[in-house]
Design an enzyme around this catalytic site. Sequence first.
Site, PDB file in Angstrom:
ATOM      1  N   SER A  69       0.824  -1.208   0.000  1.00 59.74           N
ATOM      2  CA  SER A  69       0.000   0.000   0.000  1.00 59.74           C
ATOM      3  C   SER A  69       0.861   1.262   0.000  1.00 59.74           C
ATOM      4  O   SER A  69       2.030   1.248   0.374  1.00 59.74           O
ATOM      5  CB  SER A  69      -0.911   0.012   1.230  1.00 59.74           C
ATOM      6  OG  SER A  69      -1.595  -1.208   1.342  1.00 59.74           O
TER       7      SER A  69
HETATM    8  N1  SAH Z   1      -0.513  -5.239   3.892  1.00 66.24           N
HETATM    9  C1  SAH Z   1       0.231  -5.572   2.687  1.00 66.24           C
HETATM   10  C2  SAH Z   1      -0.459  -5.189   1.411  1.00 66.24           C
HETATM   11  C3  SAH Z   1      -1.701  -5.875   1.197  1.00 66.24           C
HETATM   12  S1  SAH Z   1      -2.191  -6.117  -0.483  1.00 66.24           S
HETATM   13  C4  SAH Z   1       1.621  -4.953   2.696  1.00 66.24           C
HETATM   14  O1  SAH Z   1       1.935  -4.169   3.601  1.00 66.24           O
HETATM   15  O2  SAH Z   1       2.384  -5.280   1.802  1.00 66.24           O
HETATM   16  C5  SAH Z   1      -3.510  -7.196  -0.079  1.00 66.24           C
HETATM   17  C6  SAH Z   1      -3.063  -8.583   0.345  1.00 66.24           C
HETATM   18  O3  SAH Z   1      -4.229  -9.273   0.752  1.00 66.24           O
HETATM   19  C7  SAH Z   1      -2.443  -9.383  -0.797  1.00 66.24           C
HETATM   20  O4  SAH Z   1      -1.204  -9.897  -0.412  1.00 66.24           O
HETATM   21  C8  SAH Z   1      -3.472 -10.491  -1.047  1.00 66.24           C
HETATM   22  O5  SAH Z   1      -2.886 -11.714  -1.465  1.00 66.24           O
HETATM   23  C9  SAH Z   1      -4.123 -10.619   0.331  1.00 66.24           C
HETATM   24  N2  SAH Z   1      -5.461 -11.190   0.313  1.00 66.24           N
HETATM   25  C10 SAH Z   1      -6.469 -10.956  -0.569  1.00 66.24           C
HETATM   26  N3  SAH Z   1      -7.544 -11.679  -0.242  1.00 66.24           N
HETATM   27  C11 SAH Z   1      -7.223 -12.391   0.877  1.00 66.24           C
HETATM   28  C12 SAH Z   1      -7.919 -13.340   1.683  1.00 66.24           C
HETATM   29  N4  SAH Z   1      -9.163 -13.710   1.410  1.00 66.24           N
HETATM   30  N5  SAH Z   1      -7.278 -13.879   2.742  1.00 66.24           N
HETATM   31  C13 SAH Z   1      -5.983 -13.512   3.038  1.00 66.24           C
HETATM   32  N6  SAH Z   1      -5.279 -12.632   2.305  1.00 66.24           N
HETATM   33  C14 SAH Z   1      -5.886 -12.075   1.232  1.00 66.24           C
END
Ligand code: SAH
Length: 223
Positions: A69
């Site tokens: 993000s």
């Molecule tokens: N917090 C992260 C960025 C998140 S991007 C950072 O600091 O880098 C969103 C993340 O959520 C992605 O890695 C994606 O794979 C994960 N995601 C999406 N749907 C999900 C789910 N149902 N359960 C767990 N993770 C999920």
Amino acid sequence: MSENRGNDDAVPDSRMGALILELRQCGVTDSTVLSVIETTPRDIFLPEPFKARAFENVALPIGHHQTVSQPAVVGLMTQELEVTDRHKVLEIGTGSGYQAIILAKLCRRLYTVERHPALLKIAEQRFVDMKLTNITAIARDGAGGWPEQAPFERILIAAAAADVPPVLFNQLAVGGIMIVPVGLDESDQRLIKVTRTEDGAETRDLGPTRFVPLMDGMPGAEN
Ligand code: SAH
């Protein structure tokens, strides 16, 4: 005369300084949150081609169609979560581990869930490298939260949901805070702050935002 030139990987102060200034202008004013961001170099969390842009206030790719993000969003979410060292925190969407490490530096214990085992493996190595021992991570569908460890004083959802997810709300302690991007249309999402009260919830709209969607289930071979 030999000279200790220090660690070549040291944070480039001017670029970090400029980023911190920008975060302040975006409304991140909590000095504890700013100082944790300042001491967590974001380049460590990025694949080689994007390291050079780590100190820009933009979301950047981390593979598997996911992004780390924007620093201002990480700052605002962390600030609004009002985390202290008494809190047990749940994060859904570990991704690169950047937000996880920022939360872990502020809370008692962080539980973080990621559906991509490959992303989680890299993030877990970063937790070890950065000597953070208060993080427990698991590869699973975060839609179910982490019932074995509930309730949590704080929950941060790092991917967009259709609405405030009831399953995760039920894992929030009374008095606890959840931050969640709501809206499946990427151009029309709002960042929502939910506080669980004795008999329900108080909801506050923190403004427009843009997150990748919360995905269903575990990834298949295609992603
Ligand atoms: N917090 C992260 C960025 C998140 S991007 C950072 O600091 O880098 C969103 C993340 O959520 C992605 O890695 C994606 O794979 C994960 N995601 C999406 N749907 C999900 C789910 N149902 N359960 C767990 N993770 C999920």
